[in-house]
Structures are given as structure tokens and as C-alpha cells.
Motif scaffolding. Structure first.
Motif, mmCIF file in Angstrom:
data_model
loop_
_atom_site.group_PDB
_atom_site.id
_atom_site.type_symbol
_atom_site.label_atom_id
_atom_site.label_comp_id
_atom_site.label_asym_id
_atom_site.label_seq_id
_atom_site.Cartn_x
_atom_site.Cartn_y
_atom_site.Cartn_z
ATOM 1 N N CYS A 133 10.158 5.185 8.456
ATOM 2 C CA CYS A 133 9.798 4.282 9.554
ATOM 3 C C CYS A 133 8.298 3.962 9.590
ATOM 4 C CB CYS A 133 10.269 4.840 10.890
ATOM 5 S SG CYS A 133 9.116 5.973 11.671
ATOM 6 N N CYS A 136 5.663 6.695 9.974
ATOM 7 C CA CYS A 136 5.599 7.750 8.946
ATOM 8 C C CYS A 136 5.119 7.272 7.582
ATOM 9 C CB CYS A 136 6.979 8.382 8.766
ATOM 10 S SG CYS A 136 7.597 9.200 10.234
ATOM 11 N N CYS A 192 15.079 7.438 10.534
ATOM 12 C CA CYS A 192 13.937 7.580 9.631
ATOM 13 C C CYS A 192 14.209 8.716 8.644
ATOM 14 C CB CYS A 192 12.680 7.868 10.437
ATOM 15 S SG CYS A 192 11.254 8.251 9.392
ATOM 16 N N GLU A 195 11.836 11.691 9.016
ATOM 17 C CA GLU A 195 11.966 12.526 10.221
ATOM 18 C C GLU A 195 13.316 13.224 10.332
ATOM 19 O OE1 GLU A 195 10.355 10.587 13.917
ATOM 20 O OE2 GLU A 195 10.075 8.939 12.491
HETATM 21 ZN ZN LIG Z 1 9.515 8.123 10.834
#
Ligand SMILES: [Zn+2]
Length: 225
Positions: A133, A136, A192, A195
Motif C-alpha cells: 500500500c 508502506c 496490504c 502489513e
Molecule cells: Zn501497507
């Protein structure tokens, strides 16, 4: 079944899956027909008539039934297409390079071999799967420069504490809209890979493992317009 996927959908016409790390490729695809690419971050889209696994490129399109089109990812984005009227399905690998090189446009041009422009644009459903995402994915100035030169909006980037982050999902959606796909036909799976511990992230783990994203056509039904 569904616990092996970030997203899974099967109806009378299509089977669509975005796997997570619990997915077993050999087990799932054993005895099934599929096409998979040697992905090279290009804008090359192949027509699929019969199964293959030896071609280089980053997009697949077909109107054949019972044949899976597979895209591998670990941070890059899988984009799945299906068109009930034109009868074609597609799968695209879009990282920052493929997005900047406009693989979405290459896919649209290939889709015109299957259906009219009106049908391609008005009747194609699109699913943008999990990927890294915009919070990140840190990038350098050279990437920013390339996207700006290619006409992307500034809002795909975010600056924080001297670092620059690229939102590839936003860039893909920007391109889909620019190429004329309808916003109401576009679905985003907002997960994501960096994550979510059930997904694979190359940036986080330098892993060689990949998520498998696919679509298969079940029916040969084609609605003529
Ligand atoms: Zn992310």
C-alpha cells in the motif's frame, strides 16, 4: 477452501481467486489446465488459446473456458478482468514498472480483439487485488520523475519525514479511469501485502514465495450486443 484465499469468488460464469500464504499451488492446480507467465515487469499481454508456461510477459487474456489464467505476486498488484458480453477474461501483473509502462492500456488494446470498444469499456468488471500500500512502499526520486513524465497525478505520492511513498493501487485506478473503464465496475481488495501476515511481501521478507491470483471462465455463454 476460502481460508486459503484473501478473496475467492465462484459463480456460474467465473472462478476468481487471490491466494494467501496457506494456498497449495500443486494441490489446487493438479490436473487442471492453466497458463502462467515468466513475469518481467513489462507491458506485454498474451492471447491464451491453449495452456502454456514458457512465455515472457505480464498479462493474459482469453475467451477459453476451463483454463486458468494465473498471475504471481508478492507486493506487486494482480488485476483481474472479466467481461460477460465479450466473453473474455484477463489477468495482469502490475507493479510500479508495469503501471508506469501502462500494461492496463496494453490489456485494453488486446481486449479489442475480442469485443467492441463499447463492450470492453462498459461491460468489463475489474478487481484490483492485494498489493503493497501507499503507506508502506518507499521509492526514490527517479520513480517519481518517471510517473510525472508519464502524466500521473501528484496524489499517487506522499512525502513523510523526508521519505517518498508511492501508492501503486491509486496509480492503477488512475490508469483504469484514464483508459475508460467505469469506476462502478472496479473493485479494490484493500489488503496490504507488507502489513498482512497472511500474504507474501518481497519488500518485507525478500521472499521467493508468491501469491497466486487467477481467473477461470466456466461457461461459454456470450451475450451479444
Ligand atoms: Zn501497507
Amino acid at each position: 477452501m476460502t481460508e486459503k484465499f484473501a478473496f475467492y469468488l465462484k459463480d456460474n460464469d467465473f472462478e476468481i481467486g487471490f491466494s494467501n500464504r496457506y494456498f497449495d499451488f500443486e494441490k489446487f492446480f493438479s490436473g487442471k489446465k492453466f497458463s502462467i507467465l515468466k513475469q518481467i515487469h513489462s507491458d506485454i499481454v498474451h492471447r491464451v488459446e491453449t495452456p502454456f508456461s514458457d512465455k515472457e510477459g505480464d498479462g493474459l487474456i482469453s475467451d477459453k473456458k476451463e483454463l486458468y489464467l494465473i498471475i504471481k505476486t508478492a507486493d506487486c498488484y494482480p488485476v483481474i478482468f472479466y467481461n460477460k458480453k465479450g466473453g473474455f477474461i484477463g489477468a495482469v501483473h502490475a507493479g510500479w514498472r508495469g503501471t508506469y509502462k501502462n500494461i492496463i492500456k496494453s490489456f485494453k488494446e488486446k481486449a479489442l480483439e475480442y469485443a467492441s470498444l463499447k463492450t470492453v469499456l462498459n461491460d468489463t468488471e475489474v478487481i484490483v487485488g492485494p498489493g503493497i500500500c501507499g503507506n508502506c512502499y518507499e521509492v526514490k526520486d527517479d520513480v517519481v520523475k518517471l510517473f510525472k513524465e508519464a502524466g500521473f497525478e501528484d496524489n499517487i505520492f506522499k512525502e513523510e519525514k523526508g521519505k517518498i511513498f508511492l501508492d501503486v493501487r491509486k496509480a492503477i485506478n488512475f490508469t483504469l479511469a484514464k483508459e475508460g473503464f467505469l469506476p462502478e465496475n472496479i473493485k479494490n481488495i484493500n489488503l496490504c501485502t507488507f502489513e498482512d501476515p497472511t500474504l507474501y511481501s518481497y519488500r518485507k521478507d525478500k521472499t521467493k514465495k508468491r501469491l497466486y491470483n487467477f481467473i477461470k471462465k466456466i461457461n461459454n455463454k456470450k451475450i451479444l450486443d
